[in-house]
Design a protein around this motif. Sequence first.
Motif, mmCIF file in Angstrom:
data_model
loop_
_atom_site.group_PDB
_atom_site.id
_atom_site.type_symbol
_atom_site.label_atom_id
_atom_site.label_comp_id
_atom_site.label_asym_id
_atom_site.label_seq_id
_atom_site.Cartn_x
_atom_site.Cartn_y
_atom_site.Cartn_z
ATOM 1 N N ARG A 20 1.273 -1.296 -0.049
ATOM 2 C CA ARG A 20 -0.187 -0.572 -0.066
ATOM 3 C C ARG A 20 1.106 1.367 0.250
ATOM 4 N NH1 ARG A 20 -3.870 -2.667 3.659
ATOM 5 N NH2 ARG A 20 -2.321 -1.081 5.270
ATOM 6 N N GLN A 21 2.297 1.332 0.897
ATOM 7 C CA GLN A 21 2.378 2.488 1.269
ATOM 8 C C GLN A 21 2.820 2.822 0.114
ATOM 9 O OE1 GLN A 21 5.320 1.436 4.474
ATOM 10 N NE2 GLN A 21 3.795 1.147 5.919
ATOM 11 N N PHE A 22 3.622 1.462 -1.194
ATOM 12 C CA PHE A 22 4.860 1.379 -2.752
ATOM 13 C C PHE A 22 3.119 2.302 -3.345
ATOM 14 C CE2 PHE A 22 4.473 -0.826 -6.483
ATOM 15 C CZ PHE A 22 5.117 0.126 -6.862
ATOM 16 N N GLU A 23 2.381 1.853 -3.491
ATOM 17 C CA GLU A 23 1.335 2.007 -4.220
ATOM 18 C C GLU A 23 1.182 3.990 -4.449
ATOM 19 O OE1 GLU A 23 -1.137 -0.500 -4.092
ATOM 20 O OE2 GLU A 23 -0.923 -1.789 -5.372
ATOM 21 N N THR A 24 0.722 4.320 -2.756
ATOM 22 C CA THR A 24 0.700 5.925 -2.715
ATOM 23 C C THR A 24 2.541 6.412 -3.097
ATOM 24 O OG1 THR A 24 -0.535 4.810 -0.548
ATOM 25 C CG2 THR A 24 0.328 7.094 -0.840
ATOM 26 N N LEU A 25 3.122 5.816 -2.797
ATOM 27 C CA LEU A 25 4.347 6.809 -2.975
ATOM 28 C C LEU A 25 5.022 6.857 -4.307
ATOM 29 C CD1 LEU A 25 7.080 4.989 -0.543
ATOM 30 C CD2 LEU A 25 6.218 7.644 -0.802
ATOM 31 N N LYS A 26 4.390 6.170 -5.307
ATOM 32 C CA LYS A 26 4.610 6.105 -7.371
ATOM 33 C C LYS A 26 4.025 6.908 -6.591
ATOM 34 C CE LYS A 26 7.056 3.435 -9.095
ATOM 35 N NZ LYS A 26 8.062 3.214 -8.737
ATOM 36 N N ARG A 27 2.555 7.082 -6.253
ATOM 37 C CA ARG A 27 0.957 8.055 -7.553
ATOM 38 C C ARG A 27 1.664 9.678 -6.640
ATOM 39 N NH1 ARG A 27 -2.770 4.526 -5.521
ATOM 40 N NH2 ARG A 27 -2.809 5.950 -3.286
ATOM 41 N N LEU A 28 2.167 9.674 -5.837
ATOM 42 C CA LEU A 28 2.935 10.913 -4.782
ATOM 43 C C LEU A 28 3.456 11.268 -6.045
ATOM 44 C CD1 LEU A 28 2.794 10.753 -1.596
ATOM 45 C CD2 LEU A 28 1.742 12.100 -2.547
ATOM 46 N N ASN A 29 4.813 10.336 -6.183
ATOM 47 C CA ASN A 29 6.003 10.520 -7.493
ATOM 48 C C ASN A 29 5.301 10.720 -9.099
ATOM 49 O OD1 ASN A 29 9.144 10.711 -7.585
ATOM 50 N ND2 ASN A 29 8.778 8.673 -8.615
ATOM 51 N N GLN A 30 4.574 10.225 -9.278
ATOM 52 C CA GLN A 30 3.930 10.243 -10.842
ATOM 53 C C GLN A 30 3.487 12.252 -10.617
ATOM 54 O OE1 GLN A 30 1.509 7.271 -11.228
ATOM 55 N NE2 GLN A 30 3.378 5.731 -12.330
ATOM 56 N N ARG A 31 2.655 12.680 -9.298
ATOM 57 C CA ARG A 31 2.159 13.932 -9.424
ATOM 58 C C ARG A 31 3.473 14.881 -10.034
ATOM 59 N NH1 ARG A 31 -2.290 15.381 -7.024
ATOM 60 N NH2 ARG A 31 -1.227 16.367 -5.516
ATOM 61 N N GLY A 32 4.705 14.497 -8.999
ATOM 62 C CA GLY A 32 5.898 15.895 -8.918
ATOM 63 C C GLY A 32 5.932 15.877 -7.135
ATOM 64 N N ASP A 33 5.635 15.101 -6.595
ATOM 65 C CA ASP A 33 4.636 15.613 -4.926
ATOM 66 C C ASP A 33 6.332 15.400 -4.385
ATOM 67 O OD1 ASP A 33 2.814 16.509 -5.196
ATOM 68 O OD2 ASP A 33 1.571 15.221 -4.483
ATOM 69 N N LEU A 34 6.876 14.081 -4.325
ATOM 70 C CA LEU A 34 8.104 14.042 -4.450
ATOM 71 C C LEU A 34 9.332 14.285 -4.362
ATOM 72 C CD1 LEU A 34 7.596 9.941 -3.972
ATOM 73 C CD2 LEU A 34 7.258 11.711 -2.080
ATOM 74 N N SER A 35 9.373 15.116 -6.088
ATOM 75 C CA SER A 35 10.271 15.717 -5.988
ATOM 76 C C SER A 35 10.326 16.993 -5.765
ATOM 77 C CB SER A 35 10.401 16.022 -7.653
ATOM 78 O OG SER A 35 9.103 16.458 -7.934
#
Lengths: 214, 454
Positions: free
Chosen positions: B174-189
Amino acid sequence: MRALVWRQVLGAARLPVVWGAVLFHVAALVAFLLVWGTGIPLADARSPFEQFASAQSALVLLVLPWVVARCTTVADRDAFLRLAVRSTDRPAMLMLGAGAGVALLAIAVAATGLPLALLSHQISDAPALQLMAAQMRTAAVAACAATLTLVAVSASGSRLAGWVMGAAAATVMVWLVPAGARGTVLLSLFAAVVTVAAAQHAQRFWQYRAEYRA
Amino acid sequence: MRTVSAALGMVVLVATASAGASLTATAGVGGAARPGRWTPVTVSVANPDPRLSGHLVVTWGDAVVRRRLIFDSPGTRQIEFYLRTSDAADRLQVRLEGSGTPIEIAVPIRIVRDDERFDLCVIDDASAGSSASCTASVPAPALPASVRGYEAVDQVLWPLGRSRLRPDQSSALRQFETLKRLNQRGDLSLTPQPARPTVGRGLPTSTGRAVLGAAALYLSLLCFLAWTCTRRARPAAWAAIGIAAAVAAGSAASLAVGRVGPARAVTVHHQSVLQQIPGSDAALLSMRAIAEFPVRGTTALRLPAVDGVIEQSLSRGRAVEELDADGFPTLDGEFSLGARRAFGAEAVISGAVLTVDDRGTSVRITNRSPYALDGCQLANGLRGAAPEVLPPGGVIEAARIADDDTTSEVLGPAVLCTTTQPAIALTETHRPVIMQGTTIVAAYMTPPTSEALP
């Protein structure tokens, strides 16, 4: 002989100049540790402890010739003669006693840097053998500087000239002698030889003066 | 072809010592890994002896993980490691170093290039077939138990339907899927990264103070000795004995530096970023730090998070991780008085500091931690009054900025706050650890699940 050595050491121990030198020596080493304890920038090729040991030797060369020049009794030739007459000791023995006394005093002053050397040794994580070797070399440098200054004061009859000549000669000597255990032994031997030579010279030079004055 | 190579990557190698323990190991997610991404390595150690003490060392390219291993009775233990290296080779070495002859095995691993997709298919068991679109396949029980294990993966596929997972696996996925979506939105960068803290040259402050204290004591003794010798008539041996006693006391004080008093603490200067994973109680911690050691000798700093790593950079770019017998990352070694060591730490830790409650047009941000947070900043797209200090339990009410009947997108962390409290405090068995530095807490809006993974 032992009494002559003690006389020199205890006479010096009552002089404020000796204690001033001890305090200056220790305070300078503390300052060095606090400022450059982890090593002097641009001098990273040597470990912090090697740098500290070099600084300790340099301080000894700076401080001890002045201390010896101030506390030795051989500058006053008349007093030296009177002592020889009163104590009925031969001038050679008096000079030997003075040499051993100032060497002992110098080693004692240099030894006051041991607690700071222990700190530097812990900072550098150096082997215990290196600490011992460095302290023995510092003691040898101290003894060499002290005896050379004693001879210079005795030869010149002036504390100022003796201090300058003694400090210069000791510096050259330390610069010439290689590092390591061999250098320590050489410096110690040199200090002993200088003292013995000075004693022999004193025996020849003062013997007749003493008789003449007497 | 991909399936065949993945199956090759799953080959379990076994090595047995002539007398004693044996090793088996698998590497990668479904036998595959990407350079520079966390890669799980599972090692199984079977020990028939009543006692075994040694180290398990995994080497892959320029990365080394070393874990202390103690068996008090015969048995088999499965240990999961995570490594990452940019110098990824197609096999890694697992070595058991004990009192006897070391055992070493080489484990193959398939490298997935950065420009190649990594679709991980979860199958019921290793014997089941999988779709040709899978880069690698893995049986459900072998899925990673940490979100770090999915770092190389682009997508997790379930060609045969979803299987039941263990709670830790389910949580990691679940954490992976959430982080992947955040990454795709550009939030993590858009989240700040921790910088290495700066410390001045010379001795550490606490060590310098201790040295000054010991030196002051020593100088005081010498001053007293000087005063008594020059001002008062003393017996002949007074000066000699006094000097010897002062040097002995000064030496004892020197040896006591870093062993007694407040200066005996290890100081860790750090800059940390805590990224909360929306929809879970977990957060990703990234820390860059410099540890200052107060005494000469062996010291072992411990990061109290099993799902974490302490990375030390050694010469020639080698990265070394140390783990203790319980699996906690450690920074241990022989250090000198006042020595400094730079390191980086990463961990997945539990406990939410900030909660972001998205109510459509408004957002409510609450400080759930027991400490005050400073300098909170809202993301672009949110409007609200962020207080200078957000006390424990404090709330920030924010609203989405509306423009022509549409609400603006909130990009990056919804809120960034700073605190001097460490997200996780390192420990040491024999001495206290003082954490100095700042932690940036980043909390995100829950990314919409409608954004399907490509």
